[in-house]
Design an enzyme around this catalytic site. Structure first.
Site, mmCIF file in Angstrom:
data_model
loop_
_atom_site.group_PDB
_atom_site.id
_atom_site.type_symbol
_atom_site.label_atom_id
_atom_site.label_comp_id
_atom_site.label_asym_id
_atom_site.label_seq_id
_atom_site.Cartn_x
_atom_site.Cartn_y
_atom_site.Cartn_z
ATOM 1 N N GLY A 251 -37.573 154.635 6.698
ATOM 2 C CA GLY A 251 -38.329 154.022 5.558
ATOM 3 C C GLY A 251 -39.147 152.998 6.369
ATOM 4 O O GLY A 251 -39.041 152.188 7.436
ATOM 5 N N ARG B 205 -38.496 161.030 6.238
ATOM 6 C CA ARG B 205 -36.905 160.913 6.636
ATOM 7 C C ARG B 205 -36.735 162.551 6.915
ATOM 8 O O ARG B 205 -35.586 162.752 6.790
ATOM 9 C CB ARG B 205 -36.162 160.446 5.418
ATOM 10 N N ASP C 42 -31.644 153.722 12.756
ATOM 11 C CA ASP C 42 -30.770 154.648 13.522
ATOM 12 C C ASP C 42 -30.878 155.957 13.415
ATOM 13 O O ASP C 42 -30.688 156.581 14.480
ATOM 14 C CB ASP C 42 -29.255 154.108 12.767
ATOM 15 N N THR D 12 -36.070 148.226 11.201
ATOM 16 C CA THR D 12 -35.716 148.295 9.898
ATOM 17 C C THR D 12 -35.565 147.010 9.105
ATOM 18 O O THR D 12 -34.935 146.151 9.759
ATOM 19 C CB THR D 12 -34.194 149.132 9.801
ATOM 20 N N ASP E 112 -33.039 146.417 7.254
ATOM 21 C CA ASP E 112 -31.759 146.331 6.825
ATOM 22 C C ASP E 112 -31.057 145.663 8.027
ATOM 23 O O ASP E 112 -30.090 145.019 7.842
ATOM 24 C CB ASP E 112 -31.162 147.856 6.787
ATOM 25 N N ASP F 126 -29.723 146.642 10.884
ATOM 26 C CA ASP F 126 -28.457 147.146 11.081
ATOM 27 C C ASP F 126 -28.356 148.047 12.382
ATOM 28 O O ASP F 126 -27.226 148.522 12.454
ATOM 29 C CB ASP F 126 -27.861 147.812 9.824
ATOM 30 N N ARG G 49 -28.803 149.165 2.216
ATOM 31 C CA ARG G 49 -28.005 150.052 2.220
ATOM 32 C C ARG G 49 -26.716 149.672 2.549
ATOM 33 O O ARG G 49 -25.860 148.925 1.931
ATOM 34 C CB ARG G 49 -28.505 150.881 3.699
HETATM 35 O O1 F6P Z 1 -33.328 151.607 5.111
HETATM 36 C C1 F6P Z 1 -34.272 151.136 4.690
HETATM 37 C C2 F6P Z 1 -33.915 151.440 3.129
HETATM 38 O O2 F6P Z 1 -35.129 150.540 2.510
HETATM 39 C C3 F6P Z 1 -32.618 150.807 2.505
HETATM 40 O O3 F6P Z 1 -32.410 149.705 2.458
HETATM 41 C C4 F6P Z 1 -32.707 151.735 1.226
HETATM 42 O O4 F6P Z 1 -31.315 151.761 0.747
HETATM 43 C C5 F6P Z 1 -33.499 152.875 1.631
HETATM 44 O O5 F6P Z 1 -34.392 152.552 2.715
HETATM 45 C C6 F6P Z 1 -34.402 153.448 0.516
HETATM 46 O O6 F6P Z 1 -34.765 154.835 0.945
HETATM 47 P P1 F6P Z 1 -35.918 155.181 0.335
HETATM 48 O O7 F6P Z 1 -37.270 154.510 0.489
HETATM 49 O O8 F6P Z 1 -36.065 156.785 0.971
HETATM 50 O O9 F6P Z 1 -35.876 155.381 -1.294
#
Ligand code: F6P
Length: 340
Positions: free
Chosen positions: A10, A71, A102, A124, A126, A128, A170
């Protein structure tokens, strides 16, 4: 050396300053850089873009990533792994800087295990990634959700309502924690803690009684027990898209039904991933991007540039990538000093 650069996972504010730092530091040390588009997809499918100092001008304050992201999992199918190695050889790369969370860094570790010189830069929103104190993207994204919470405060106060804000993050509650603490929410719900409905209703009732409205922050990853709606689809790394569960809307319904207080919800979603990086993220991204090149320059492949106790340093992939880092007991204790 000729060093490849990619951004995966992301997007988040700070990626562009990190790319800029990698490129400018590499060139300052006499190396060249080549961009791969859209994360691991670029290395798999040979999608490149020039990445010279002139290409990174003006990037310090720009959100998103000029390299694009995806991804894509490069080692899910043997033929994809083969393609990655073929692209590597075709461009005669001497090394690669992989910028990601990660998932992206785990794939980088796998490439390193297959004998390729790789270094990592953690990012990130997040926050994390285990081996680093903070990741860039987190403070920028949390500043956006804090702004959203303050807007909800105005409308909640005007209508004497409970307002629920669902934020991303997440399975780690760092963004919810920062938003709830920074915005003085009356209740902050994190995936790290078991959902306690009667406590939540008490917090909302008390806030409405004492100040006429209530603010609730909920992380998208909380488990409300019985689920509403459909489960989210999964990405290539097997992660469920949690925002599709709409826990904020579910909470609002429950609060209104359980307390009789009129309640509304808002889901901030991807709005909080865009926009200019805040100063801290610009500085962190710059430091980590430059350090990744220093690691490569020193031949310290197989490492991730991280922030530890205020210093930037290098950690082997295995040490940097433990379990995803969740909010710890000290932070939870601090949080609940303020929301009772
Ligand atoms: O990992 C970053 C993040 O923004 C999370 O907080 C969220 O759950 C996820 O990506 C959303 O993913 P996407 O952009 O693929 O919908």
């Amino acid at each position: 050396m000729k060093i490849g650069v990619l951004t995966g996972g992301g997007d988040c504010p700070g990626l562009n300053p990190a790319i800029r730092a990698v490129v400018l530091r590499a060139h300052a040390l006499g190396h060249t850089t080549l961009g791969f588009r859209d994360g691991w997809k670029g290395l798999r499918d040979d999608l490149t873009m020039p990445l010279a100092p002139a290409d990174v001008r003006g990037l310090i304050g720009r959100g998103g990533t000029i390299l694009g992201s995806s991804r894509t999992h490069p080692f899910q199918r043997p033929e994809d792994a083969e393609k990655v190695l073929t692209t590597w050889s075709k461009h005669r790369l001497d090394g690669l800087v992989a910028i990601g969370g990660d998932d992206t860094l785990s794939a980088a570790r796998e490439l390193a295990r297959r004998g390729r010189p790789v270094v990592g830069v953690p990012k990130t929103m997040d926050n994390d990634v285990d081996g680093t104190d903070w990741t860039f993207g987190f403070f920028s994204a949390s500043a956006v959700s804090l702004d959203a919470l303050e807007r909800l405060r105005d409308t909640g106060a005007s209508h004497h309502r409970a307002m629920v804000l669902e934020v991303m993050g997440r399975h780690a509650g760092w963004v919810a924690l920062a938003t709830g603490l920074g915005g003085a929410a009356d209740a902050t719900l994190l995936p790290e803690e078991k959902y306690d409905e009667s406590r939540l209703f008490d917090q909302v009732r008390r806030a409405v009684r004492e100040r006429g409205f209530a603010l609730v922050v909920a992380s998208e990853g909380i488990d409300l027990g019985e689920r509403r709606g459909r489960a989210g689809a999964a990405d290539e790394f097997g992660h469920e898209l949690l925002r599709e569960r709409e826990v904020g809307a579910e909470l609002a319904q429950r609060i209104q039904a359980g307390t009789g207080i009129e309640t509304r919800s808002a889901q901030i979603g991807h709005i909080q991933r865009g926009g200019a990086p805040v100063l801290f993220d610009r500085l962190l991204a710059t430091r980590l991007g430059a350090r990744a090149i220093d690691l490569a320059h020193a031949g310290r492949w197989g490492q991730v540039a991280v922030l530890r106790g205020g210093e930037v340093t290098g950690l082997p992939f295995d040490d940097a990538l433990g379990r995803p880092k969740q909010v710890n007991a000290d932070w939870l204790d601090l949080l609940h000093t303020f929301d009772g």
